[in-house]
Structure formats: C-alpha cells, structure tokens
Design an enzyme around this catalytic site. Structure first.
Site, PDB file in Angstrom:
ATOM      1  N   LYS A 215       5.356  21.977 -10.531  1.00 47.55           N
ATOM      2  CA  LYS A 215       6.760  21.778 -10.921  1.00 47.55           C
ATOM      3  C   LYS A 215       6.917  22.021 -12.428  1.00 47.55           C
ATOM      4  O   LYS A 215       6.225  21.402 -13.234  1.00 47.55           O
ATOM      5  CB  LYS A 215       7.164  20.333 -10.565  1.00 47.55           C
ATOM      6  CG  LYS A 215       8.569  19.965 -11.010  1.00 47.55           C
ATOM      7  CD  LYS A 215       8.901  18.515 -10.665  1.00 47.55           C
ATOM      8  CE  LYS A 215      10.201  18.081 -11.318  1.00 47.55           C
ATOM      9  NZ  LYS A 215      10.443  16.637 -11.238  1.00 47.55           N
TER      10      LYS A 215
ATOM     11  N   ALA B 224       8.460  13.991  -6.318  1.00 47.85           N
ATOM     12  CA  ALA B 224       8.519  14.829  -7.519  1.00 47.85           C
ATOM     13  C   ALA B 224       8.074  14.006  -8.720  1.00 47.85           C
ATOM     14  O   ALA B 224       8.405  12.827  -8.827  1.00 47.85           O
ATOM     15  CB  ALA B 224       9.946  15.334  -7.737  1.00 47.85           C
TER      16      ALA B 224
ATOM     17  N   VAL C 140       9.232   8.172   0.429  1.00 48.87           N
ATOM     18  CA  VAL C 140       9.767   9.247  -0.405  1.00 48.87           C
ATOM     19  C   VAL C 140       9.136   9.104  -1.797  1.00 48.87           C
ATOM     20  O   VAL C 140       8.301   8.240  -2.012  1.00 48.87           O
ATOM     21  CB  VAL C 140      11.311   9.192  -0.505  1.00 48.87           C
ATOM     22  CG1 VAL C 140      11.974   9.696   0.746  1.00 48.87           C
ATOM     23  CG2 VAL C 140      11.775   7.779  -0.840  1.00 48.87           C
TER      24      VAL C 140
ATOM     25  N   GLY D 277       0.820  -1.221   0.000  1.00 55.50           N
ATOM     26  CA  GLY D 277       0.000   0.000   0.000  1.00 55.50           C
ATOM     27  C   GLY D 277       0.846   1.259   0.000  1.00 55.50           C
ATOM     28  O   GLY D 277       0.521   2.248   0.653  1.00 55.50           O
TER      29      GLY D 277
HETATM   30  P1  FAD Z   1       6.872   1.028  -0.867  1.00 58.01           P
HETATM   31  O1  FAD Z   1       6.545   2.449  -0.617  1.00 58.01           O
HETATM   32  O2  FAD Z   1       8.078   0.471  -0.196  1.00 58.01           O
HETATM   33  O3  FAD Z   1       5.602   0.194  -0.445  1.00 58.01           O
HETATM   34  C1  FAD Z   1       5.675  -1.197  -0.191  1.00 58.01           C
HETATM   35  C2  FAD Z   1       4.375  -1.659   0.421  1.00 58.01           C
HETATM   36  O4  FAD Z   1       4.418  -3.074   0.531  1.00 58.01           O
HETATM   37  C3  FAD Z   1       4.136  -1.108   1.810  1.00 58.01           C
HETATM   38  O5  FAD Z   1       2.775  -0.785   1.968  1.00 58.01           O
HETATM   39  C4  FAD Z   1       4.479  -2.287   2.707  1.00 58.01           C
HETATM   40  O6  FAD Z   1       3.799  -2.251   3.929  1.00 58.01           O
HETATM   41  C5  FAD Z   1       3.988  -3.430   1.828  1.00 58.01           C
HETATM   42  N1  FAD Z   1       4.587  -4.724   2.183  1.00 58.01           N
HETATM   43  C6  FAD Z   1       5.865  -5.099   2.019  1.00 58.01           C
HETATM   44  N2  FAD Z   1       6.041  -6.349   2.504  1.00 58.01           N
HETATM   45  C7  FAD Z   1       4.831  -6.752   2.962  1.00 58.01           C
HETATM   46  C8  FAD Z   1       4.352  -7.945   3.591  1.00 58.01           C
HETATM   47  N3  FAD Z   1       5.168  -8.969   3.877  1.00 58.01           N
HETATM   48  N4  FAD Z   1       3.062  -8.004   3.922  1.00 58.01           N
HETATM   49  C9  FAD Z   1       2.216  -6.976   3.672  1.00 58.01           C
HETATM   50  N5  FAD Z   1       2.621  -5.835   3.083  1.00 58.01           N
HETATM   51  C10 FAD Z   1       3.909  -5.731   2.750  1.00 58.01           C
HETATM   52  N6  FAD Z   1       9.863   8.460  -7.525  1.00 58.01           N
HETATM   53  C11 FAD Z   1       9.462   9.524  -8.222  1.00 58.01           C
HETATM   54  O7  FAD Z   1       8.678   9.386  -9.157  1.00 58.01           O
HETATM   55  N7  FAD Z   1       9.898  10.771  -7.876  1.00 58.01           N
HETATM   56  C12 FAD Z   1      10.799  10.978  -6.903  1.00 58.01           C
HETATM   57  O8  FAD Z   1      11.147  12.123  -6.619  1.00 58.01           O
HETATM   58  C13 FAD Z   1      11.307   9.866  -6.222  1.00 58.01           C
HETATM   59  N8  FAD Z   1      12.231   9.991  -5.253  1.00 58.01           N
HETATM   60  C14 FAD Z   1      12.724   8.878  -4.633  1.00 58.01           C
HETATM   61  C15 FAD Z   1      13.778   8.990  -3.731  1.00 58.01           C
HETATM   62  C16 FAD Z   1      14.318   7.856  -3.147  1.00 58.01           C
HETATM   63  C17 FAD Z   1      15.470   7.969  -2.220  1.00 58.01           C
HETATM   64  C18 FAD Z   1      13.754   6.579  -3.410  1.00 58.01           C
HETATM   65  C19 FAD Z   1      14.292   5.349  -2.742  1.00 58.01           C
HETATM   66  C20 FAD Z   1      12.697   6.467  -4.286  1.00 58.01           C
HETATM   67  C21 FAD Z   1      12.199   7.601  -4.923  1.00 58.01           C
HETATM   68  N9  FAD Z   1      11.184   7.499  -5.858  1.00 58.01           N
HETATM   69  C22 FAD Z   1      10.771   8.594  -6.550  1.00 58.01           C
HETATM   70  C23 FAD Z   1      10.533   6.209  -6.095  1.00 58.01           C
HETATM   71  C24 FAD Z   1       9.218   6.183  -5.344  1.00 58.01           C
HETATM   72  O9  FAD Z   1       9.434   6.449  -3.990  1.00 58.01           O
HETATM   73  C25 FAD Z   1       8.561   4.831  -5.514  1.00 58.01           C
HETATM   74  O10 FAD Z   1       8.476   4.515  -6.865  1.00 58.01           O
HETATM   75  C26 FAD Z   1       7.173   4.833  -4.957  1.00 58.01           C
HETATM   76  O11 FAD Z   1       7.150   5.335  -3.663  1.00 58.01           O
HETATM   77  C27 FAD Z   1       6.594   3.460  -4.983  1.00 58.01           C
HETATM   78  O12 FAD Z   1       7.066   2.671  -3.930  1.00 58.01           O
HETATM   79  P2  FAD Z   1       6.366   1.286  -3.732  1.00 58.01           P
HETATM   80  O13 FAD Z   1       4.913   1.510  -3.502  1.00 58.01           O
HETATM   81  O14 FAD Z   1       6.775   0.415  -4.848  1.00 58.01           O
HETATM   82  O15 FAD Z   1       7.066   0.695  -2.431  1.00 58.01           O
END
Ligand code: FAD
Length: 513
Positions: free
Chosen positions: A80, A52, A49, A14
């Site tokens: 932006k 942007a 994070v 999520g």
């Molecule tokens: P996460 O936010 O890590 O979410 C993972 C989810 O999975 C969480 O809800 C967690 O609870 C759940 N989960 C994991 N394991 C389990 C489990 N065993 N059981 C149940 N739930 C679980 N993107 C941009 O477009 N612009 C930016 O400026 C930008 N800056 C960034 C800066 C940094 C330093 C980083 C690291 C990334 C950046 N990104 C940026 C990328 C962006 O943050 C991600 O693409 C975006 O937040 C998506 O993350 P996610 O949902 O894939 O993962």
C-alpha cells in the site's frame, strides 16, 4: 534468577490487538521470566476487519524480526502506497494521500513552500508529480527501495500493507506460540479483584477455570470487558465530530487490477473503502445511521462492488471516541477496547502498536508505579487526540453539501486545535506538526489541499532563491521521481515474483495463470 513481581501477563482477547500484543511480548520480554497467556473465545469471535495499515507497521515487523515476504505471502497481503480519496472534495474530484514526501525540504523549510511559490508564479507541473508514491500508485507499480544504494536524487518508496485480518491474527498466533506464549480457549464470565487494591487477580471461564495474572491486557474489543465493565474507565464520545457509527463490510472477488493502495470513496452518508488483497477485495460502507438505514446501506454497498460478493454483508456498530483512561490498576486496554476513531486513515492497528511499545518502554517490574500509569494515560490520550483532528479535517474541509450528512460535517463545530491549524495553514501554508505527531506536513498538505483548502501564502525563505534556481531544483526533483517510478515493476508482478500466496488471484487477467 529471581522472578520479577510482574510475571504473569494475561491477554484477554485473540483479535489483532491480542495477538499483536502476545507476539511482541513473547519476543521482547521472552517467556523465561514471564508467562504470556492469551484467552480468547471462538464463540464470540473477532471483529474480522482492519486490513489496511500505515508504514509504521514496519517498525513492529522489525521488532518481531519478520521475513517480510513470508509475512506478505501468509496474510495474502498486497503493498500500500497511500489512500486515494474519491469524491471527497466534490463529486468527480479525487486526490491521493501518499506515504512518502512531496519533493525534498530545502534550506530548512518544507518543499510545499517552494511549490506554492512556483505555482503562484504560473509553474505548470502538478503537485503529485513530485511524489514517487503517488506516481507509482497511478501507474500501479511497486518495488522496495530500502537498503538500495541508488543515486541520491531518486526518492525512496514508503509503503505499508493491506492484509487479511484473520490470516494476520493466525500468523501472529503461530509466531507467539512458537516463542512460548500460551493460548487458552474459553469465554470469560467472571473477574476476581483484590478487595483492597482493586487489582484484578484472575478471570474465570465458563468452564470454571480461573486464570490468574499480575498484569491484564484487555484486548476484548468494543465491549471493554475489563477496562469498562470492571473499571468503568469512561469514554470520550467524539461522535459530534466523527459522526459515522456503522460499517457494513463484505469481501468480493478480485477485480484483476492489483491496486497498490486503498480507495476511499465519499458516499451519501459516509464513505466506502476498497482494499485489494491477493485473493479478494475488502469492501465496506462506513456511515452514520441518522442519515441512512442499515438495510439501505447494505443494498448500496452490494450494488457498488467491482466483482461478485463472496459473502453476505455484515454490519458492525461503533461509537467514535476513546476510553478516558487506558491503564487502570493492573489493567491496560489495547485495540478497540481502548477506543475507535473510525477507519478512514487506517490508524487503529498503528495505535495498538503504539500502546504495545509504550507498555514495553514503561514495563513494570517490581510493581506498578502510579506515576508511570498517569504518564502512559497522558501519552496515549495525546496519540488519539492528534489523529482525531486529522480525521475531522477530511470531513470539515469539503465543498460537498449535497446530502444532509455532508451539510452536517461541513458546518459542524470543530476542536479549537484543528481550527487553529486550519487558520495557520490557510494564511501561511504551514502545518506546524508537533514533534510526536503521527501525521506530518506531507499528510496534512495532501489532505487539506486535496479537500480544497488552498493556502494564501508561503514561507518567505522560499523567495530567497532566483526563479531559474527554483525551476532547476524542481525539475531535478521531478526527474528523480520519474526515474524512480519508470524503473519499478507492476505491483502484481512484484508480488508474483517475491511473495505470492497460493490463493492469489493471478488468473483474473488471464495470462499469468
Ligand atoms: P476484536 O477483533 O473484536 O477481538 C476481541 C477478542 O476478544 C476476540 O478474540 C474475542 O473472542 C475476545 N473476547 C471478547 N470477549 C471475551 C470473553 N468474554 N471471553 C473471552 N474472550 C473474549 N484498523 C486499521 O488499522 N485499519 C483498517 O483498515 C481498519 N478498518 C476497520 C474497519 C472497521 C469497520 C472497524 C470496526 C475497525 C477497523 N479497524 C481498522 C480497527 C481494527 O479492526 C481493530 O483495531 C483490530 O482488529 C483490533 O481489534 P481487537 O483485537 O481490539 O478486537
């Protein structure tokens, strides 16, 4: 009506990826014939994070039918216009990568060729003066121009958003739940697969609850709970080209100047982002741990903030690259579980959006067609590959050699596809962007010239008009840009009038309280 064979879609995670997926599926597929279930664990949390974006996010917002002012208000967002790159070419130098075009293309070739002819014959006006977003950013101005019927000589304004990542996920959660998506809280500890096909049948929570599904979207972040831990899809490690592997992030108070752009400042072992929101500024030092320790990077970051920090700095670890396959059996990986190219050009959220739209375009109804899976994997690999080359160019084309990090990136080997592009650009000023490439001529030109690669030649068609005609056309374009920007309000004034959040830090300057 008969229920389709692919009926229950289970989204694992999520964060931004999970809720973007839930929102799009609940809107486009609806929840009459499909169950959209999202599982997330508060205990694990999100990466927190990713603030942007790039203008393509407007397509996503349009699909959802969002009211833009409400979206901006609820996510404490700002607008932006591009990214300012400070000290990237060399210390003391800066350039702007805007979202809109420089000038206008003429007679079938890009404006840049006319500009190069103009410059080589001693023309005086600087290149950024032909781009409305760059000028507006410099003057901290913003307004929307879409739907406006102004004179044709005035350019429109292309923009994206800078928002609070946790508010964005919460906003999309409300949106999804309103449309029937179901959220289940809990930590997944086990996965059951069909012994014959290998398809995932269900995921099991710590509580013992099993959640069954027909299609599973792995949005579990870097860990790749399904795509890697179950399917071992493999990872293409690109750290030899994109060596940064840590980010230290911390929010600080608003500094009062609401810049309508993100700033990226080159540092000794990487670069620092600055993303101004309505209520605070997001900051982070993205670096390679071979060249600076985690402790030292945190100290450096904290000493380079524009205002008092609002939290302790926290370090995130990653490996640049992409999953070899992002669709295996009945599992797709979106977001960080599918790969990460580093945040330099704010492309990750866009890649989530691309993955969602490709899934929707190829959505399996009566079962999964392996040909579509192959096609999907090829197309997603292509998306990552061409963003990769653009990012590498920022490091490779530089005059900096003042630290071991910059010495490494300046002299590293680069992919053949990028070398070919740099060679053609240097010789002819041409970018040769392919049809589906995300970054087009304006972006490549802004970054390559900004980083110090000046083309030696330009397209012969630019010589077809007389010098007087050239001067006349360029003057007209420049005047159009000036006219556009002169008519724009200050960015913070625009936000205050249209989409201010209750948390907005208008007080900093004093008068707007
Ligand atoms: P996460 O936010 O890590 O979410 C993972 C989810 O999975 C969480 O809800 C967690 O609870 C759940 N989960 C994991 N394991 C389990 C489990 N065993 N059981 C149940 N739930 C679980 N993107 C941009 O477009 N612009 C930016 O400026 C930008 N800056 C960034 C800066 C940094 C330093 C980083 C690291 C990334 C950046 N990104 C940026 C990328 C962006 O943050 C991600 O693409 C975006 O937040 C998506 O993350 P996610 O949902 O894939 O993962």
């Amino acid at each position: 009506m008969k229920r389709p064979a692919i009926n229950r879609v289970v989204i694992v995670g999520g964060g931004t990826a999970g809720w973007m997926t839930a929102a799009a599926l609940s809107k486009v597929l609806g929840t009459h014939h499909h169950d959209i279930i999202l599982v997330e664990s508060e205990q694990i949390g999100t990466v927190g994070v990713g603030e942007a974006t790039i203008p393509m996010i407007q397509l996503y917002n349009n699909v959802l039918g969002l009211d833009e002012d409400e979206f901006v208000r609820e996510t404490n967002a700002t607008f932006k216009l591009g990214i300012e790159f400070v000290d990237w070419r060399k210390p003391g130098h800066s350039y702007f990568h805007p979202f809109g075009n420089f000038g206008v293309d003429m007679d079938g070739i890009g404006f840049t060729h006319y500009w190069m002819r103009w410059k080589q014959s001693g023309g005086g006006v600087s290149y950024p003066a032909f781009n409305a977003e760059t000028e507006a950013a410099r003057q901290k101005r913003f307004m929307r121009t879409s739907g406006e019927s102004g004179p044709k000589t005035m350019p429109s304004i292309n923009y994206a958003f800078q928002f609070d990542a946790s508010l964005y996920a919460a906003f999309l959660r409300r949106y999804s739940e309103k449309r029937g998506a179901k959220r289940i809280e809990g930590k997944i500890v086990d996965v059951t697969q069909d012994p014959e096909s290998g398809d995932i049948q269900s995921v099991t929570l710590e509580s013992g609850q099993a959640i069954e599904g027909d299609l599973f979207i792995d949005c579990s972040g870097f860990r790749g709970l399904l795509i890697e831990q179950v399917y071992k899809a493999g990872y293409d490690d690109w750290s030899h080209w994109l060596p940064v592997n840590r980010a230290c992030a911390v929010p600080c108070d608003s500094a009062g100047d609401w810049l309508p752009y993100t700033r990226s400042t080159a540092r000794e072992a990487g670069w620092q982002w600055r993303i101004p929101l309505q209520h605070r500024i997001g900051n982070g030092y993205v670096y390679c741990d071979q060249y600076i320790s985690e402790d030292e990077a945190a100290v450096k970051l904290m000493s380079r903030l524009d205002a008092p920090a609002q939290a302790e700095p926290r370090t995130l670890r990653f490996l640049t690259g992409r999953r070899k396959k992002t669709w295996v059996n009945n599992c797709l990986a979106f977001g960080l579980s599918s790969g990460f190219l580093e945040p330099l050009e704010s492309t990750s959220i866009h890649l989530i959006q691309v993955a969602i739209s490709k899934l929707l375009a190829m959505f399996p109804k009566d079962g999964i067609n392996p040909r579509l899976v192959t096609r999907y994997n090829d197309e997603m690999a292509y998306e990552y590959d061409n963003v990769k080359d653009f990012l590498i160019a920022h490091y490779k084309v530089t005059e900096r050699e003042d630290t071991p990090f910059w010495q490494y990136v300046k002299h590293m080997d680069i992919p053949d596809s990028l070398q070919e592009r740099l060679d053609i650009f240097k010789a002819r000023g041409e970018v040769m962007a392919r049809h589906l490439e995300l970054f087009k001529e304006t972006s490549w030109y802004a970054v390559l010239v900004g980083q110090g690669l000046e083309p030696e030649g330009y397209h012969p068609v630019a010589d077809a008009i007389s010098e007087d005609e050239l001067r006349l056309r360029l003057t007209k374009i420049r005047n159009g840009v000036q006219q556009r920007v002169n008519g724009m309000p200050e960015h913070r004034e625009f936000v205050r009038q249209n989409c201010a959040s209750p948390a907005a830090a208008f007080g900093v300057k004093g008068s707007e309280k």
